[in-house]
Design an enzyme around this catalytic site. Structure first.
Site, mmCIF file in Angstrom:
data_model
loop_
_atom_site.group_PDB
_atom_site.id
_atom_site.type_symbol
_atom_site.label_atom_id
_atom_site.label_comp_id
_atom_site.label_asym_id
_atom_site.label_seq_id
_atom_site.Cartn_x
_atom_site.Cartn_y
_atom_site.Cartn_z
ATOM 1 C CB CYS B 50 -0.874 0.012 1.141
ATOM 2 S SG CYS B 50 -0.297 -0.501 2.744
ATOM 3 N N GLY B 190 -15.437 -0.156 28.756
ATOM 4 C CA GLY B 190 -15.960 0.488 27.648
ATOM 5 C C GLY B 190 -15.151 -0.306 26.479
ATOM 6 C CB ALA B 191 -16.067 -1.730 23.667
ATOM 7 C CG MET B 194 -5.891 2.866 20.306
ATOM 8 S SD MET B 194 -5.200 4.474 20.907
ATOM 9 C CE MET B 194 -5.919 5.368 19.418
#
Lengths: 270, 445
Positions: B50, B190-191, B194
């Site tokens: 890339c 929490g989700a 990062m």
């Protein structure tokens, strides 16, 4: 008294101590080979020095402060080399070798103050007593050194300074374990050392306990370490507090080694 | 024959140009074949990632080779004409080409210095070229050498050590508190993306027990299920109301809830650490605004890091990699030198062959002539005499040929080759056609 070999050892330790400072200043594993070889050389000279002294005295040379300090640092370096071999970690040397140097230096400076010991005091009992105490102290000293490493690493982690020292120092829990090992090994040695001293005192001086300031201090230190061992295994006294206690405890050991004799001028050489 | 590189990378071309050119990994072999069959170059290999598209080739004339390859690339880039593409292309001939290929494979030219993927991509590119049978002596040598140089760089420098991503920096920091992560329990609060990535790094680092707590329990359960199917860890969902009570059992907290105010306060941390008998806790707060009160870091035996702290670790590590890169470059330089010598020594091969053929022909002719006159000899004697010619040729040519080979590895080798050819009046048809010699030929004629 021939201190030529001890001077060689001292020079090697000093050079290695300086090299280790350079090592600590770089994030990379620089100079580790030089440090290792230097320490080995110093240790070899030191061993020869002990041998020479042994033949001079005629018995295992640990019965005055000069010999005790020399033997103590010899054990310290030996333990460091063993740990370095076992864990392939060099950073401990950066703290142990300078300490060994100071200890040998103090031995060399003290040699003029050495007074000859009453031959009747010499014997297996005294040698045993002193060796046990010195081995125990070396283990406590190791706990002390690692505790210093713990506190430095802790401070660096807390203040978020990710410098070369942070990179070299081991993880906190590894330090904590090592502190525990030091006191756990040192404590029984110290206990036996004190007991053998008391027995020796009974034979030579007629009583187990004569309330000398050195005896009182020794008992206090012993009690202090007892609290540490029990606190560690039964009450989970670890981490930062354990590190501070290890430092305080060893400060006490050093006091009993040199402090009392110098401060109070008490005439006791074992 | 001279090695060439034509290509573009993140350093010379923006992504909208790179995406025009990028080849699929499956198409590489076909592209190599097209270059060869279009007479673009006798040897070719294509690397496409890339961040870069490059053609490695050999040519007798660099300018001509560059022209053909650039045109070829322009044809491949839909809707890009030759002149529009040209400013983005770089061209390296000879040693510069070898050096560039080595640097690319060793990840010294990568966007993230020292990143490990490029070597795999390079190997794939080489494999595709091998499948297409588009490489020859020179490119095979260079590509194999590039792979070994990359490995040398990896082992002899610390270029690939230490975290260079924020999520991995969390693991590196955790390792400075806990030496063995496999015994530690992690809580994901929490989700955020990062945070999840950091947790995955921790799992790769050995963590086996994970608790997940999100405001919506269903989300936590979904994540837990995902973790359990992907890895063999022990994961559990914890209702958000209960996370505070569970904190005493966890050693590492990764927090990213998106809440506007802190969810872990100093009082809470103090209570937790005292219940844990001061067993250290490591906390990472990746949320902005922060979800763990900053003064939690002042609680004894709690180690709290926010996103800026992690970035600081990454920056320090990148600086370290930059330093290591200088060491790596000197390794590359050495290897370029030996490879270039090897390629130069190929130039002398036709001369050596010609000289040997010439000498062997004389020896054979003389042997035949002599044997014709000695018809009475036994079979054994004839064999002996037949053996003399080749033996003399081998002994006589041994020193001159090895001198020639040695000289050929130096830069000013051509003189010796020319002298040899003139001395023995060797014909020109087998001579290699490198540019250097072409130049000589025109001046001679």
């Amino acid at each position: 008294m021939n201190i030529l070999w001890l001077e060689f050892a001292m020079t090697a330790y000093l050079v290695v101590a300086v090299l280790f400072m350079v090592y600590l200043g770089s994030r990379r594993e620089v100079l580790t080979r030089a440090c290792h070889l230097g320490t080995m050389a110093g240790f070899a000279f030191h061993t020869v020095a002990l041998g020479v002294r042994w033949s001079e005295v005629g018995s295992f040379p640990i019965t005055n402060q000069y010999d005790a300090a020399s033997f103590f640092s010899w054990v310290l370096v030996l333990v460091f080399l063993a740990l370095e071999y076992r864990y392939k970690s060099h950073v401990l040397g950066a703290f142990v070798v300078p300490l060994a140097f100071l200890s040998v230096l103090s031995a060399a400076l003290l040699r003029d103050r050495v007074t000859s010991i009453d031959p009747s005091l010499l014997g297996v009992g005294l040698t045993l007593h002193t060796s046990l105490i010195l081995l125990g102290s070396a283990a406590f000293c190791l706990s002390f050194v690692v505790a210093v490493m713990y506190l430095i690493q802790m401070r660096l982690l807390k203040s978020k300074r990710f410098n070369s020292l942070y990179h070299h120092l081991p993880p906190l829990d590894a330090c904590d374990d090592m502190i525990g090992k030091g006191i756990t090994i040192g404590f029984p040695l110290m206990t036996l050392g004190i007991l053998s001293g008391a027995v020796g005192s009974k034979f030579v001086l007629g009583s187990y306990w004569d309330w000398s300031s050195k005896q009182i201090l020794s008992a206090a230190i012993w009690a202090f370490y007892l609290v540490m061992v029990v606190g560690r295994y039964y009450y989970g006294m670890r981490a930062k507090r354990a590190a501070w206690l290890a430092i305080l405890g060893f400060a006490g050991v050093v006091m009993s080694f040199v402090g009392i004799d110098m401060l109070l001028g008490e005439d006791r050489h074992y | 024959m001279i090695p060439l590189v034509v290509g573009l990378s993140h350093k010379t071309a923006p992504v909208d140009v790179r995406e025009q050119l990028a080849f699929k990994p499956t198409a590489l072999a076909d592209v190599c074949r097209r270059i060869i069959s279009a007479d673009g170059a006798p040897e070719a290999m294509v690397l496409s990632t890339c961040n870069r598209v490059e053609v490695y080739a050999v040519a007798s004339s660099p300018d001509e080779g560059f022209n053909r390859l650039s045109r070829f690339l322009a044809e491949c880039a839909n809707g890009y004409d030759h002149h529009k593409l040209n400013p983005h292309l770089y061209h390296y001939p000879g040693n510069e080409a070898i050096g560039h290929i080595f640097r690319v494979a060793s990840s010294l030219d990568s966007m993230v210095l020292g990143e490990p993927q490029i070597l795999g991509q390079f190997k794939n590119a080489f494999d595709s070229a091998l499948t297409a049978k588009s490489t020859g002596t020179i490119l095979n040598k260079i590509a194999q050498k590039a792979i070994s140089v990359a490995k040398r760089v990896r082992t002899e420098t610390r270029i690939a050590e230490n975290a260079v991503s924020v999520s991995y920096a969390a693991v590196e920091l955790a390792r400075k508190v806990f030496s063995d992560l496999s015994q530690k329990r992690v809580m994901l609060l929490g989700a955020g993306e990062m945070a999840e990535l950091a947790l995955r790094h921790l799992i790769n680092g050995g963590v086996q027990q994970v608790l997940v707590s999100t405001r919506t329990l269903a989300n936590a359960e979904a994540l837990v299920e995902q973790f359990c199917t992907e890895t063999e860890i022990d994961a559990q969902a914890v209702p958000f109301e209960d996370f505070a009570d569970t904190l005493t059992q966890v050693d590492i907290v990764i927090c990213s809830t998106g809440a506007p105010e802190p969810v872990i306060s100093r009082q809470m941390a103090e209570a937790v650490i005292s219940a844990r008998k001061h067993q250290p806790i490591f906390m990472v707060d990746i949320s902005v605004p922060r979800n763990i009160a900053p003064d939690v870091n002042q609680v004894n035996d709690v180690y709290l890091y926010d996103i800026d702290d992690l970035q600081q670790v990454v920056d320090a590590n990148l600086a370290e990699r930059q330093e290591e890169a200088t060491k790596a470059l000197s390794i590359v330089e050495q290897e370029v030198d030996t490879t270039a010598r090897w390629i130069r020594s190929l130039d002398v091969v036709p001369t050596i062959t010609a000289l040997r053929t010439h000498a062997e022909a004389i020896a054979a002719g003389e042997t035949v002539r002599l044997l014709g006159k000695l018809g009475h000899l036994s079979e054994k004697d004839r064999k002996l005499i037949e053996g003399i010619g080749p033996a003399i040729v081998a002994k006589l040519l041994h020193l001159p040929l090895s001198n020639l080979r040695r000289e050929a590895q130096n830069d000013n080798d051509q003189q010796m080759v020319d002298v040899t050819r003139r001395l023995f009046s060797l014909t020109d048809d087998e001579r290699p056609t490198s540019t250097r010699e072409r130049g000589k030929k025109t001046t001679e004629s």
